[in-house]
Design a protein around this motif. Structure first.
Motif, short mmCIF file in Angstrom:
data_model
loop_
_atom_site.label_atom_id
_atom_site.label_comp_id
_atom_site.label_asym_id
_atom_site.label_seq_id
_atom_site.Cartn_x
_atom_site.Cartn_y
_atom_site.Cartn_z
N ARG A 138 0.87 -1.17 0.00
CA ARG A 138 0.00 0.00 0.00
C ARG A 138 0.91 1.22 0.00
O ARG A 138 1.62 1.48 0.97
CB ARG A 138 -0.92 0.03 1.21
CG ARG A 138 -1.90 1.23 1.17
CD ARG A 138 -2.90 1.21 2.31
NE ARG A 138 -3.82 0.09 2.16
CZ ARG A 138 -3.91 -0.94 3.01
NH1 ARG A 138 -3.14 -1.01 4.07
NH2 ARG A 138 -4.78 -1.91 2.80
N ALA A 139 0.89 1.95 -1.12
CA ALA A 139 1.74 3.13 -1.27
C ALA A 139 1.21 4.27 -0.40
O ALA A 139 0.07 4.24 0.08
CB ALA A 139 1.80 3.56 -2.73
N ARG A 140 2.01 5.27 -0.24
CA ARG A 140 1.66 6.44 0.57
C ARG A 140 0.37 7.09 0.09
O ARG A 140 -0.42 7.59 0.90
CB ARG A 140 2.82 7.43 0.53
CG ARG A 140 2.68 8.59 1.48
CD ARG A 140 3.90 9.48 1.38
NE ARG A 140 3.94 10.44 2.47
CZ ARG A 140 4.85 11.37 2.59
NH1 ARG A 140 5.83 11.47 1.70
NH2 ARG A 140 4.83 12.21 3.61
N ASP A 141 0.14 7.10 -1.23
CA ASP A 141 -1.05 7.73 -1.79
C ASP A 141 -2.26 6.79 -1.84
O ASP A 141 -3.29 7.13 -2.41
CB ASP A 141 -0.76 8.28 -3.19
CG ASP A 141 -0.39 7.20 -4.20
OD1 ASP A 141 -0.47 5.99 -3.89
OD2 ASP A 141 0.02 7.57 -5.33
N GLY A 142 -2.13 5.58 -1.25
CA GLY A 142 -3.25 4.64 -1.18
C GLY A 142 -3.27 3.60 -2.29
O GLY A 142 -4.06 2.66 -2.22
N ARG A 143 -2.44 3.77 -3.31
CA ARG A 143 -2.39 2.74 -4.37
C ARG A 143 -2.02 1.40 -3.76
O ARG A 143 -1.23 1.35 -2.81
CB ARG A 143 -1.34 3.09 -5.44
CG ARG A 143 -1.66 4.24 -6.32
CD ARG A 143 -0.48 4.57 -7.25
NE ARG A 143 0.66 5.01 -6.44
CZ ARG A 143 1.93 4.68 -6.68
NH1 ARG A 143 2.24 3.91 -7.71
NH2 ARG A 143 2.89 5.11 -5.90
N GLU A 144 -2.58 0.34 -4.31
CA GLU A 144 -2.24 -1.02 -3.87
C GLU A 144 -1.57 -1.74 -5.02
O GLU A 144 -2.15 -1.88 -6.10
CB GLU A 144 -3.49 -1.74 -3.38
CG GLU A 144 -4.06 -1.08 -2.14
CD GLU A 144 -5.28 -1.78 -1.58
OE1 GLU A 144 -5.80 -2.74 -2.22
OE2 GLU A 144 -5.73 -1.38 -0.48
N ILE A 145 -0.34 -2.19 -4.78
CA ILE A 145 0.50 -2.75 -5.83
C ILE A 145 0.96 -4.14 -5.42
O ILE A 145 1.66 -4.29 -4.42
CB ILE A 145 1.73 -1.85 -6.06
CG1 ILE A 145 1.29 -0.40 -6.32
CG2 ILE A 145 2.61 -2.38 -7.18
CD1 ILE A 145 2.33 0.63 -5.99
N PRO A 146 0.55 -5.18 -6.18
CA PRO A 146 1.06 -6.53 -5.89
C PRO A 146 2.58 -6.56 -6.07
O PRO A 146 3.11 -6.02 -7.05
CB PRO A 146 0.38 -7.42 -6.92
CG PRO A 146 -0.77 -6.62 -7.43
CD PRO A 146 -0.38 -5.18 -7.30
N ILE A 147 3.28 -7.17 -5.13
CA ILE A 147 4.75 -7.24 -5.21
C ILE A 147 5.23 -8.63 -4.84
O ILE A 147 4.55 -9.38 -4.15
CB ILE A 147 5.45 -6.20 -4.30
CG1 ILE A 147 5.10 -6.44 -2.82
CG2 ILE A 147 5.12 -4.79 -4.72
CD1 ILE A 147 5.95 -5.65 -1.85
N GLU A 148 6.40 -8.94 -5.33
CA GLU A 148 7.18 -10.10 -4.89
C GLU A 148 8.50 -9.52 -4.44
O GLU A 148 9.04 -8.63 -5.09
CB GLU A 148 7.41 -11.07 -6.05
CG GLU A 148 6.14 -11.71 -6.56
CD GLU A 148 6.43 -12.66 -7.72
OE1 GLU A 148 7.62 -12.93 -8.00
OE2 GLU A 148 5.47 -13.10 -8.34
N ASP A 149 8.99 -9.98 -3.32
CA ASP A 149 10.26 -9.40 -2.88
C ASP A 149 11.07 -10.39 -2.09
O ASP A 149 10.61 -11.48 -1.75
CB ASP A 149 10.03 -8.11 -2.10
CG ASP A 149 9.94 -8.32 -0.60
OD1 ASP A 149 9.52 -9.40 -0.16
OD2 ASP A 149 10.28 -7.38 0.14
N SER A 150 12.28 -9.97 -1.81
CA SER A 150 13.13 -10.72 -0.90
C SER A 150 13.87 -9.71 -0.03
O SER A 150 14.04 -8.55 -0.41
CB SER A 150 14.13 -11.59 -1.66
OG SER A 150 15.02 -10.79 -2.40
N ALA A 151 14.26 -10.16 1.14
CA ALA A 151 15.01 -9.32 2.07
C ALA A 151 16.20 -10.14 2.54
O ALA A 151 16.07 -11.33 2.83
CB ALA A 151 14.13 -8.91 3.25
N ALA A 152 17.35 -9.51 2.61
CA ALA A 152 18.57 -10.21 3.00
C ALA A 152 19.40 -9.33 3.91
O ALA A 152 19.33 -8.10 3.84
CB ALA A 152 19.38 -10.57 1.75
N PRO A 153 20.19 -9.97 4.78
CA PRO A 153 21.05 -9.17 5.66
C PRO A 153 22.17 -8.50 4.87
O PRO A 153 22.68 -9.05 3.90
CB PRO A 153 21.63 -10.20 6.64
CG PRO A 153 21.32 -11.54 6.10
CD PRO A 153 20.29 -11.40 5.03
#
Length: 168
Positions: A138-153
């Motif tokens: 959910r973006a700051r302006d309210g848009r909803e965007i499907p995402i795929e992501d990864s997080a790494a140290p």
């Protein structure tokens, strides 16, 4: 031999410069100035090299088409590339220093449930984390965007965790 300032005993500097001290003091002074210039020059060179590496890294990260977010080791935003700024609706300067969850609002598309903070898990478990399917930003302006992501140290050369990098 008189003792005291200006007596020139030739043994110490307290008596003024005289005898052998007249030759030693200037040599030490020149040596010390040369040492300071050498150390200062080396420090300046290293600082310039470090700044050039930082600039190169920033240019590289800004050139990536995917959104890239970096946090510090407490989960506060330290960097957004332009793609992340556009998707999230936060300028990097405004997002910097904020908790990731404040600017990276994600939830499950099917259930509407808030998705756990991936950076917190990375910092807690020191592992690479992928988001579950059906994650929406959910973006700051309210848009909803499907995402795929990864997080790494983000690790130092010695293996210490310095923060987290998210790519989506």
């Amino acid at each position: 031999v008189g003792v005291g300032r200006g007596s020139g005993c030739g043994v110490c500097f307290a008596c003024g410069v005289g005898g052998a001290a007249a030759f030693v003091f200037p040599a030490i002074s020149v040596w010390f100035e040369t040492l300071v210039r050498s150390v200062t020059g080396a420090y300046r060179e290293r600082a310039i090299e470090a700044e050039l590496r930082r600039q190169e890294l920033r240019v590289t990260l800004n050139s990536i088409g995917d959104a890239v977010v970096a946090t510090d080791n407490e989960g506060r935003v330290s960097f957004l590339n332009p793609s992340a700024e556009n998707l999230m609706g936060w300028p990097s300067g405004e997002a910097s220093g904020r908790e990731l969850t404040e600017v990276f609002d994600i939830f499950n598309e099917e259930t509407g449930a808030k998705t756990p903070n991936p950076a917190a898990r990375v910092l807690r478990e020191n592992v690479v984390v992928g988001l579950a399917n059906h994650t929406v930003l959910r973006a700051r302006d309210g848009r909803e965007i499907p995402i795929e992501d990864s997080a790494a140290p983000i690790r130092s050369e010695t293996g210490d965790v310095l923060g987290v990098i998210l790519v989506f």
